[in-house]
Design a protein around this motif. Structure first.
Motif, PDB file in Angstrom:
ATOM      1  N   GLU A 344      -1.236   4.518   2.513  1.00 45.75           N
ATOM      2  CA  GLU A 344      -2.048   3.662   3.384  1.00 45.75           C
ATOM      3  C   GLU A 344      -1.233   3.055   4.518  1.00 45.75           C
ATOM      4  O   GLU A 344      -1.793   2.562   5.498  1.00 45.75           O
ATOM      5  CB  GLU A 344      -2.705   2.544   2.577  1.00 45.75           C
ATOM      6  CG  GLU A 344      -1.769   1.495   2.014  1.00 45.75           C
ATOM      7  CD  GLU A 344      -1.136   1.908   0.686  1.00 45.75           C
ATOM      8  OE1 GLU A 344      -0.413   1.081   0.086  1.00 45.75           O
ATOM      9  OE2 GLU A 344      -1.386   3.043   0.249  1.00 45.75           O
ATOM     10  N   TYR A 350      -5.213   7.942   8.482  1.00 47.52           N
ATOM     11  CA  TYR A 350      -6.552   7.504   8.884  1.00 47.52           C
ATOM     12  C   TYR A 350      -7.192   8.451   9.901  1.00 47.52           C
ATOM     13  O   TYR A 350      -8.178   8.102  10.540  1.00 47.52           O
ATOM     14  CB  TYR A 350      -6.475   6.092   9.467  1.00 47.52           C
ATOM     15  CG  TYR A 350      -5.970   5.075   8.460  1.00 47.52           C
ATOM     16  CD1 TYR A 350      -6.842   4.373   7.643  1.00 47.52           C
ATOM     17  CD2 TYR A 350      -4.600   4.850   8.303  1.00 47.52           C
ATOM     18  CE1 TYR A 350      -6.379   3.462   6.711  1.00 47.52           C
ATOM     19  CE2 TYR A 350      -4.119   3.943   7.363  1.00 47.52           C
ATOM     20  CZ  TYR A 350      -5.013   3.261   6.570  1.00 47.52           C
ATOM     21  OH  TYR A 350      -4.550   2.361   5.632  1.00 47.52           O
ATOM     22  N   ILE A 356     -12.474   8.327   5.677  1.00 49.06           N
ATOM     23  CA  ILE A 356     -11.941   6.973   5.501  1.00 49.06           C
ATOM     24  C   ILE A 356     -13.081   5.981   5.353  1.00 49.06           C
ATOM     25  O   ILE A 356     -13.072   5.107   4.470  1.00 49.06           O
ATOM     26  CB  ILE A 356     -11.046   6.579   6.691  1.00 49.06           C
ATOM     27  CG1 ILE A 356      -9.769   7.420   6.721  1.00 49.06           C
ATOM     28  CG2 ILE A 356     -10.692   5.098   6.622  1.00 49.06           C
ATOM     29  CD1 ILE A 356      -8.859   7.224   5.522  1.00 49.06           C
ATOM     30  N   ARG A 361     -11.606   9.658   0.867  1.00 51.29           N
ATOM     31  CA  ARG A 361     -10.154   9.895   0.966  1.00 51.29           C
ATOM     32  C   ARG A 361      -9.431   9.096  -0.120  1.00 51.29           C
ATOM     33  O   ARG A 361      -8.399   9.521  -0.624  1.00 51.29           O
ATOM     34  CB  ARG A 361      -9.658   9.478   2.348  1.00 51.29           C
ATOM     35  CG  ARG A 361      -8.525  10.343   2.911  1.00 51.29           C
ATOM     36  CD  ARG A 361      -8.929  11.749   3.100  1.00 51.29           C
ATOM     37  NE  ARG A 361      -7.866  12.563   3.695  1.00 51.29           N
ATOM     38  CZ  ARG A 361      -7.947  13.866   3.820  1.00 51.29           C
ATOM     39  NH1 ARG A 361      -9.011  14.510   3.384  1.00 51.29           N
ATOM     40  NH2 ARG A 361      -6.976  14.562   4.359  1.00 51.29           N
ATOM     41  N   LEU A 370      -6.822   2.541   1.193  1.00 52.56           N
ATOM     42  CA  LEU A 370      -7.217   3.087   2.488  1.00 52.56           C
ATOM     43  C   LEU A 370      -8.554   2.473   2.904  1.00 52.56           C
ATOM     44  O   LEU A 370      -9.609   2.869   2.411  1.00 52.56           O
ATOM     45  CB  LEU A 370      -7.340   4.606   2.421  1.00 52.56           C
ATOM     46  CG  LEU A 370      -6.026   5.396   2.348  1.00 52.56           C
ATOM     47  CD1 LEU A 370      -6.289   6.819   1.930  1.00 52.56           C
ATOM     48  CD2 LEU A 370      -5.307   5.362   3.687  1.00 52.56           C
TER      49      LEU A 370
END
Length: 403
Positions: A344, A350, A356, A361, A370
């Motif tokens: 993260e 990202y 996301i 994810r 995340l």
């Protein structure tokens, strides 16, 4: 400043390379809208014949077993009888609802069907998910099917409570807005970010072709860089125009959908067996969060190009650095790696924007860290660092954008 902005604006939108990018994207969108989208064949779809065949096969088995003495029968026979007696009423309810065209009742029954079927199929050697989940021999096929069943159960649960019109196209995610949702969970964010990179790649280096004209603008070089960045950002926003064209085309074919459509997202809750694996947000909220992340990525890529341009003054280097960032996650992505590494903290984690926002994810990485908020913060900090470095170079007396 305004004169320089207009100059950069005209230069940007008359650049043959930029016009080619917009035209290619528009062509790809139109092709997808007319050829690919109508041929979409989801794994989980409303197939009355399949439901009926499954129902009749189980009903025949139950009738045969009812007429036999099952003393000494294999335990799997008793397990099948118990499961079939539990599942078949849901399939019967689904068939009846489809016959009456009562889509709300169908949605309610289907939600329960997915929940129940998932409970006895996952990690069971006697039952299997749809064979199409196992295409190409994926070692994570069963986990993906497990998640997909939870996702469908949650989606149908909220369809049953919907105050908007339901349709088969809505159930199968064929409407225009749902098509956009699927694309945002797939390759579309990468395509848009790559296009933004290509649009901005020469926004500084092109000045070498017009040195005399540019010397006529009495503006500091660092201000010119910020104007260039703003123009490139507006150019990135213009990439959404072809997308809107595609939405209109698909909407006219399969319906537009509704911004209140439920979008399930992973909760990463350790007590998911009691509290549920997924929750939902509206499709409108999903699009808003995706847009914010994509815009933040546009800003990051533009900042990268500006810094690289003042350091290396080479478009190929700009391209190489940009592509390295876009595809950087591929160097460390692996299922479950988030349990061991703090993925993260990497901005490149990202890049798959839709995944996301839907938090799938997190499911892949096996982490709950995340998040959209942290991703935006991390990308913002990265942008600030890049711009500070660019300013440090641009404010140096020896620096000249045009030599």
């Amino acid at each position: 400043m305004w004169r320089y902005f207009k100059f950069e604006w005209v230069q940007f939108f008359t650049n043959k390379k930029n016009l080619a990018i917009y035209c290619l994207l528009l062509f790809a969108v139109i092709f997808y809208s007319f050829k690919v989208a109508p041929a979409y064949d989801p794994i989980e779809k409303v197939d009355e014949d399949e439901i009926e065949a499954r129902y009749l096969t189980r009903a025949t088995f139950l009738q045969d077993m009812a007429m036999k003495d099952l003393t000494g029968s294999h335990p799997s026979v008793f397990m099948a009888i118990e499961i079939f007696n539990y599942v078949n009423p849901y399939d019967q309810k689904r068939l009846d609802a489809l016959e009456r065209k009562d889509l709300s009742t169908y949605a309610e029954a289907t939600s329960g069907w997915y929940d129940i079927t998932n409970s006895f199929t996952y990690q069971n050697d006697s039952f299997f998910y749809n064979p199409r989940y196992y295409t190409y021999g994926s070692q994570y096929a069963e986990d993906d099917a497990f998640y997909a069943y939870f996702e469908n159960a949650k989606r149908y649960e909220f369809f049953a409570k919907a105050d908007y019109n339901l349709s088969i196209a809505l159930f199968e995610q064929r409407t225009a807005l749902q098509t956009l949702e699927r694309l945002l969970k797939g390759p579309l964010p990468l395509i848009l970010i790559a296009c933004a990179l290509l649009l901005a790649i020469d926004i500084v280096t092109k000045d070498r072709r017009n040195p005399t004209i540019l010397r006529g603008f009495p503006i500091a070089d660092w201000k010119k860089l910020f104007v260039k960045g703003f123009v490139a950002l507006l150019g990135g926003v213009a990439l959404f125009i072809p997308i809107l064209v595609g939405i209109i085309i698909i909407g006219l074919q399969s319906g537009f959908g509704h911004f209140a459509i439920p979008v399930p997202y992973y909760t990463a809750n350790m007590n998911w067996m009691q509290e549920g694996l997924l929750d939902v947000m509206s499709l409108g909220m999903f699009f808003t969060q995706c847009f914010l992340l994509i815009m933040m990525w546009f800003i990051v890529m533009i900042a990268v190009v500006l810094l690289s341009s003042v350091v290396f003054r080479n478009e190929l280097v700009n391209l190489a650095i940009g592509l390295l960032i876009i595809f950087g996650e591929n160097f460390y992505f692996n299922r479950g790696v988030g349990f061991f590494w703090s993925v993260e903290n990497y901005p490149t984690s990202y890049i798959q924007v839709g995944q996301i926002v839907s938090k799938i994810r997190n499911y892949y990485y096996m982490t709950d860290q995340l998040t959209v908020d942290f991703g935006l913060l991390l990308l913002f900090i990265s942008t600030v660092v890049l711009l500070i470095l660019m300013m440090a170079i641009a404010l140096n007396k020896r620096f000249k954008m045009v030599k």
